[in-house]
Design a protein around this motif. Structure first.
Motif, PDB file in Angstrom:
ATOM      1  N   GLU A  44     -11.598  -1.644   3.708  1.00 15.45           N
ATOM      2  CA  GLU A  44     -11.089  -1.387   2.370  1.00 15.45           C
ATOM      3  C   GLU A  44      -9.565  -1.291   2.323  1.00 15.45           C
ATOM      4  OE1 GLU A  44     -13.076   1.919   0.438  1.00 15.45           O
ATOM      5  OE2 GLU A  44     -14.728   1.778   1.849  1.00 15.45           O
ATOM      6  N   SER A  45      -8.904  -1.665   3.384  1.00 17.86           N
ATOM      7  CA  SER A  45      -7.463  -1.443   3.508  1.00 17.86           C
ATOM      8  C   SER A  45      -6.663  -2.122   2.398  1.00 17.86           C
ATOM      9  CB  SER A  45      -6.980  -1.935   4.870  1.00 17.86           C
ATOM     10  OG  SER A  45      -5.590  -1.723   5.009  1.00 17.86           O
ATOM     11  N   ILE A  46      -5.639  -1.417   1.932  1.00 12.14           N
ATOM     12  CA  ILE A  46      -4.703  -1.970   0.950  1.00 12.14           C
ATOM     13  C   ILE A  46      -3.330  -2.212   1.585  1.00 12.14           C
ATOM     14  CG2 ILE A  46      -5.869  -0.912  -1.011  1.00 12.14           C
ATOM     15  CD1 ILE A  46      -3.753   1.284  -0.975  1.00 12.14           C
ATOM     16  N   GLY A  58       0.793  -1.225   0.000  1.00  7.54           N
ATOM     17  CA  GLY A  58       0.000   0.000   0.000  1.00  7.54           C
ATOM     18  C   GLY A  58       0.818   1.263   0.000  1.00  7.54           C
ATOM     19  N   LYS A  76      -8.469   3.879   2.626  1.00  6.47           N
ATOM     20  CA  LYS A  76      -7.759   2.645   2.284  1.00  6.47           C
ATOM     21  C   LYS A  76      -6.412   2.545   2.997  1.00  6.47           C
ATOM     22  CE  LYS A  76      -9.850   2.152  -2.304  1.00  6.47           C
ATOM     23  NZ  LYS A  76      -9.607   2.178  -3.768  1.00  6.47           N
ATOM     24  N   ARG A  77      -5.836   3.666   3.392  1.00  8.43           N
ATOM     25  CA  ARG A  77      -4.522   3.662   4.034  1.00  8.43           C
ATOM     26  C   ARG A  77      -4.597   3.980   5.525  1.00  8.43           C
ATOM     27  NH1 ARG A  77      -3.305   5.433  -1.251  1.00  8.43           N
ATOM     28  NH2 ARG A  77      -1.510   4.308  -2.123  1.00  8.43           N
ATOM     29  N   THR A 136      -9.184  -0.585   8.149  1.00 11.00           N
ATOM     30  CA  THR A 136     -10.533  -0.503   7.590  1.00 11.00           C
ATOM     31  C   THR A 136     -10.815  -1.722   6.711  1.00 11.00           C
ATOM     32  OG1 THR A 136      -9.869   0.696   5.598  1.00 11.00           O
ATOM     33  CG2 THR A 136     -10.325   2.012   7.553  1.00 11.00           C
ATOM     34  N   SER A 196     -11.330   8.481  -0.417  1.00 10.16           N
ATOM     35  CA  SER A 196     -11.241   7.042  -0.606  1.00 10.16           C
ATOM     36  C   SER A 196      -9.816   6.547  -0.400  1.00 10.16           C
ATOM     37  CB  SER A 196     -11.734   6.674  -2.011  1.00 10.16           C
ATOM     38  OG  SER A 196     -11.596   5.295  -2.252  1.00 10.16           O
ATOM     39  N   ASP A 203     -13.297   1.603  10.457  1.00 12.08           N
ATOM     40  CA  ASP A 203     -14.120   2.098   9.344  1.00 12.08           C
ATOM     41  C   ASP A 203     -14.797   3.416   9.716  1.00 12.08           C
ATOM     42  OD1 ASP A 203     -13.689   0.253   7.305  1.00 12.08           O
ATOM     43  OD2 ASP A 203     -15.194  -1.138   8.062  1.00 12.08           O
TER      44      ASP A 203
END
Length: 303
Positions: free
Chosen positions: A141-143, A95, A196-197, A139, A192, A173
């Motif tokens: 959606e985490s990368i 990420g 994600k980070r 979260t 967004s 989240d």
């Protein structure tokens, strides 16, 4: 008294100096004595905004006070708190980088949010400690997690292995979306990317990386022969770009310079005049080399 919250996003490395350091770093950046987190002094912000808005108008004098030769006439109506750390960007194995925060930083910001129309901020993630590793809340959606991580995912921030606290994902989240909306109210793509980070780590991890993980730049001076002057090498610590700070600005009813009577403008007028639109400016040292560029955004309901 009226108030507004503000957030600051650093667009380049920022150095607010505190004089000469006692360690290997000659010029450390300003840090809180208790937490060790970097911060931006309120006096620095007020001085920058005073210079930016100086037009000699009655509203300006009421907001920022008279010129130094008449400083005893009356106090300024605007007061700026220190900008305290909310999220610090750190390198991540996956990420690219993470927006790192911790329960202590979220707790401080939660108190600020409680003074606005956001009366019920999310609960703060609970991170358990053990002898093997510290935990991190990410979260949904985490990368930041590696692919095919299995049932016990881990992430690597700087050189620290952290196990993911799956039970705290809902709180991560909630905070990621709340902070994303506050930091990027008009940029859905940036929000967004932030979510994600977003990562919540233990207070000890945050303090450790604030002490050891901030960038350090080497400087020197060259003489007329094109070589370094003796003793002219020094090291300067700074806060990296993409760091988020937050604080509050308070407006008191302005007073007449002489008779100590109320002037036509109100405390709300001053907030509307100077604390509404986003401000792009420079704070701290090394301005000619591009350091200290920030975006300051105001938000929150005035009380």
């Amino acid at each position: 008294m009226k108030q507004k919250l503000y957030t600051i996003l650093t667009r380049s490395g920022l150095h607010c100096g505190i004089g000469q350091g006692l360690s290997d770093i000659d010029l450390p950046t300003a840090k809180e004595s208790v937490t060790g987190f970097p911060f931006i002094p309120g006096s620095s912000l007020k001085g920058v905004l005073r210079d930016r808005f100086d037009d000699g108008s009655a509203n300006f004098r009421a907001a920022f006070g008279p010129d130094p030769n008449h400083a005893a006439d009356h106090a300024s109506a605007l007061s700026f708190s220190d900008a305290r750390l909310v999220c610090l960007p750190v390198r991540s194995w996956f990420g690219t980088f993470a927006y790192m925060t911790c329960p202590a930083a979220l707790g401080i910001y939660r108190q600020l949010l409680g003074q606005t129309d956001i009366k019920s901020p999310p609960g703060i993630p609970l991170l358990n400690r053990n002898q093997e590793s510290y935990q991190v809340a990410l979260t949904s959606e985490s990368i930041l997690t590696p692919p095919n991580h299995g049932d016990a995912p881990q992430i690597l921030l700087e050189d620290l292995d952290l196990s993911v606290a799956g039970t705290q994902q809902d709180k991560a989240d909630a905070w990621g979306n709340l902070l994303g909306n506050l930091f990027h109210p008009k940029d859905q793509e940036a929000k967004s990317a932030f979510v994600k980070r977003f990562a919540v780590v233990d207070d000890d991890i945050m303090a450790f990386l604030c002490e050891t993980g901030l960038p350090v730049a080497a400087h020197n001076a060259i003489d007329e022969n094109g070589i370094v002057k003796p003793g002219a090498l020094w090291y300067e610590e700074y806060v990296p770009a993409e760091t988020f700070f937050a604080g509050a600005v308070y407006a008191a009813p302005p007073k007449h310079p002489k008779a100590n009577e109320e002037v036509p403008c109100t405390d709300q007028d001053l907030l509307d005049c100077f604390c509404t639109d986003p401000i792009h400016t420079q704070v701290g040292g090394s301005a000619t080399t591009g350091r200290g560029l920030i975006t300051m955004t105001f938000s929150g309901k005035e009380d």
